[in-house]
Motif scaffolding. Sequence first.
Motif, PDB file in Angstrom:
ATOM      1  N   ASP A  55       3.626  40.156  23.677  1.00  0.00           N
ATOM      2  CA  ASP A  55       2.679  39.175  23.159  1.00  0.00           C
ATOM      3  C   ASP A  55       1.629  39.916  22.346  1.00  0.00           C
ATOM      4  O   ASP A  55       0.743  40.562  22.900  1.00  0.00           O
ATOM      5  N   GLU A  56       1.746  39.830  21.020  1.00  0.00           N
ATOM      6  CA  GLU A  56       0.859  40.562  20.118  1.00  0.00           C
ATOM      7  C   GLU A  56      -0.114  39.634  19.399  1.00  0.00           C
ATOM      8  O   GLU A  56      -0.607  39.968  18.326  1.00  0.00           O
ATOM      9  N   GLN A  57      -0.384  38.473  19.978  1.00  0.00           N
ATOM     10  CA  GLN A  57      -1.299  37.501  19.386  1.00  0.00           C
ATOM     11  C   GLN A  57      -2.317  37.061  20.452  1.00  0.00           C
ATOM     12  O   GLN A  57      -2.110  37.268  21.631  1.00  0.00           O
ATOM     13  N   ARG A  58      -3.409  36.478  19.978  1.00  0.00           N
ATOM     14  CA  ARG A  58      -4.461  36.019  20.894  1.00  0.00           C
ATOM     15  C   ARG A  58      -4.783  34.538  20.720  1.00  0.00           C
ATOM     16  O   ARG A  58      -5.691  34.024  21.348  1.00  0.00           O
ATOM     17  N   ASP A  59      -4.034  33.854  19.854  1.00  0.00           N
ATOM     18  CA  ASP A  59      -4.347  32.462  19.549  1.00  0.00           C
ATOM     19  C   ASP A  59      -3.981  31.495  20.660  1.00  0.00           C
ATOM     20  O   ASP A  59      -4.701  30.528  20.906  1.00  0.00           O
ATOM     21  N   ASP A 105      -0.809  35.477  10.467  1.00  0.00           N
ATOM     22  CA  ASP A 105      -0.736  36.452   9.375  1.00  0.00           C
ATOM     23  C   ASP A 105       0.528  37.304   9.469  1.00  0.00           C
ATOM     24  O   ASP A 105       1.189  37.556   8.462  1.00  0.00           O
ATOM     25  N   GLU A 106       0.855  37.725  10.673  1.00  0.00           N
ATOM     26  CA  GLU A 106       2.044  38.579  10.847  1.00  0.00           C
ATOM     27  C   GLU A 106       3.328  37.811  10.544  1.00  0.00           C
ATOM     28  O   GLU A 106       4.211  38.323   9.861  1.00  0.00           O
ATOM     29  N   ILE A 107       3.451  36.587  11.035  1.00  0.00           N
ATOM     30  CA  ILE A 107       4.688  35.834  10.768  1.00  0.00           C
ATOM     31  C   ILE A 107       4.779  35.464   9.291  1.00  0.00           C
ATOM     32  O   ILE A 107       5.871  35.444   8.728  1.00  0.00           O
ATOM     33  N   ALA A 108       3.631  35.205   8.648  1.00  0.00           N
ATOM     34  CA  ALA A 108       3.648  34.912   7.210  1.00  0.00           C
ATOM     35  C   ALA A 108       4.129  36.136   6.431  1.00  0.00           C
ATOM     36  O   ALA A 108       4.916  36.012   5.481  1.00  0.00           O
ATOM     37  N   SER A 109       3.690  37.301   6.836  1.00  0.00           N
ATOM     38  CA  SER A 109       4.117  38.541   6.183  1.00  0.00           C
ATOM     39  C   SER A 109       5.620  38.760   6.362  1.00  0.00           C
ATOM     40  O   SER A 109       6.333  39.092   5.406  1.00  0.00           O
ATOM     41  N   ASP A 151      16.227  40.713  17.086  1.00  0.00           N
ATOM     42  CA  ASP A 151      14.817  40.440  17.350  1.00  0.00           C
ATOM     43  C   ASP A 151      14.496  38.984  17.038  1.00  0.00           C
ATOM     44  O   ASP A 151      14.937  38.462  16.013  1.00  0.00           O
ATOM     45  N   ILE A 152      13.698  38.378  17.899  1.00  0.00           N
ATOM     46  CA  ILE A 152      13.163  37.037  17.665  1.00  0.00           C
ATOM     47  C   ILE A 152      11.651  37.172  17.602  1.00  0.00           C
ATOM     48  O   ILE A 152      11.042  37.822  18.458  1.00  0.00           O
ATOM     49  N   VAL A 153      11.057  36.557  16.573  1.00  0.00           N
ATOM     50  CA  VAL A 153       9.610  36.585  16.412  1.00  0.00           C
ATOM     51  C   VAL A 153       9.130  35.132  16.378  1.00  0.00           C
ATOM     52  O   VAL A 153       9.622  34.329  15.589  1.00  0.00           O
ATOM     53  N   ILE A 154       8.171  34.814  17.253  1.00  0.00           N
ATOM     54  CA  ILE A 154       7.642  33.450  17.363  1.00  0.00           C
ATOM     55  C   ILE A 154       6.142  33.477  17.127  1.00  0.00           C
ATOM     56  O   ILE A 154       5.442  34.368  17.626  1.00  0.00           O
ATOM     57  N   CYS A 155       5.640  32.481  16.410  1.00  0.00           N
ATOM     58  CA  CYS A 155       4.205  32.324  16.205  1.00  0.00           C
ATOM     59  C   CYS A 155       3.717  31.133  17.037  1.00  0.00           C
ATOM     60  O   CYS A 155       3.907  29.978  16.647  1.00  0.00           O
ATOM     61  N   GLU A 166       6.746  31.717   1.322  1.00  0.00           N
ATOM     62  CA  GLU A 166       5.309  31.926   1.491  1.00  0.00           C
ATOM     63  C   GLU A 166       4.809  31.169   2.710  1.00  0.00           C
ATOM     64  O   GLU A 166       5.282  30.075   3.016  1.00  0.00           O
ATOM     65  N   GLY A 167       3.837  31.744   3.386  1.00  0.00           N
ATOM     66  CA  GLY A 167       3.155  31.084   4.496  1.00  0.00           C
ATOM     67  C   GLY A 167       3.814  31.325   5.837  1.00  0.00           C
ATOM     68  O   GLY A 167       4.918  31.860   5.937  1.00  0.00           O
ATOM     69  N   PRO A 168       3.110  30.921   6.890  1.00  0.00           N
ATOM     70  CA  PRO A 168       3.620  31.129   8.250  1.00  0.00           C
ATOM     71  C   PRO A 168       4.747  30.148   8.585  1.00  0.00           C
ATOM     72  O   PRO A 168       4.863  29.077   7.999  1.00  0.00           O
ATOM     73  N   THR A 169       5.578  30.531   9.518  1.00  0.00           N
ATOM     74  CA  THR A 169       6.633  29.688  10.064  1.00  0.00           C
ATOM     75  C   THR A 169       6.581  29.801  11.579  1.00  0.00           C
ATOM     76  O   THR A 169       5.807  30.601  12.113  1.00  0.00           O
ATOM     77  N   ASP A 170       7.379  29.019  12.270  1.00  0.00           N
ATOM     78  CA  ASP A 170       7.313  29.032  13.730  1.00  0.00           C
ATOM     79  C   ASP A 170       8.151  30.130  14.372  1.00  0.00           C
ATOM     80  O   ASP A 170       7.731  30.782  15.313  1.00  0.00           O
ATOM     81  N   VAL A 171       9.358  30.368  13.846  1.00  0.00           N
ATOM     82  CA  VAL A 171      10.254  31.356  14.460  1.00  0.00           C
ATOM     83  C   VAL A 171      11.113  32.013  13.387  1.00  0.00           C
ATOM     84  O   VAL A 171      11.537  31.363  12.433  1.00  0.00           O
ATOM     85  N   LEU A 172      11.340  33.292  13.567  1.00  0.00           N
ATOM     86  CA  LEU A 172      12.269  34.056  12.732  1.00  0.00           C
ATOM     87  C   LEU A 172      13.202  34.817  13.658  1.00  0.00           C
ATOM     88  O   LEU A 172      12.780  35.352  14.687  1.00  0.00           O
ATOM     89  N   SER A 173      14.463  34.853  13.292  1.00  0.00           N
ATOM     90  CA  SER A 173      15.460  35.596  14.064  1.00  0.00           C
ATOM     91  C   SER A 173      16.088  36.646  13.178  1.00  0.00           C
ATOM     92  O   SER A 173      16.428  36.375  12.026  1.00  0.00           O
TER      93      SER A 173
END
Length: 175
Positions: free
Chosen positions: A22-26, A59-63, A98-102, A72-79
């Motif tokens: 968990d690398e987020q604080r939101d 910011d990280e998921i948008a990148s 890897d799965i990345v979730i915002c 462009e912009g954030p999304t909910d999940v990337l695999s």
Amino acid sequence: MADSPSPTGVEAPVAVSVIASDEQRDVPLDADRWASLASDALSSLHRSGELTLTFVDRDEIASLNAEHMGHEGPTDVLSFPLDDDHDLVPIGPVLLGDIVICPAVAAEAAATHAGTLDDELALLTVHGVLHIVGHDHADPHEGAEMRALELALLVEHHWRGPAPAGFRHVQDESS
């Protein structure tokens, strides 16, 4: 001793490892809980190996979305499934991807998508796992198959019973 039936009706392997971070604080969350759901889903799909599950901020998921998907912009999940060579015998654990979730994006979509933040995070976790093992929703037929499998895995491992009345599983989902 046979495992309990899975959505596909076949016994599941046991060699699954999901490393969560968990690398987020939101949005406060229990990363280990979602790692357990991913592990259970992989087992039901008869897949063994290692998977990472990372929760990041907008910011990280948008990148990542811009770099890897060209959007462009954030999304909910990337695999990010790892390409595997079926002709090679792996030395050590098989790396699945890897799965990345915002969670912040998930929180915004939850009310109109899955119904609750809890169900949205579960859906995104399972959705990511299905992409890792090769499922897609590029055409309507594939999308319907993927949604049916998502629902079966959520019923088996997230709710451990029927979907709640408030669960909204979008039929024309494009993510």
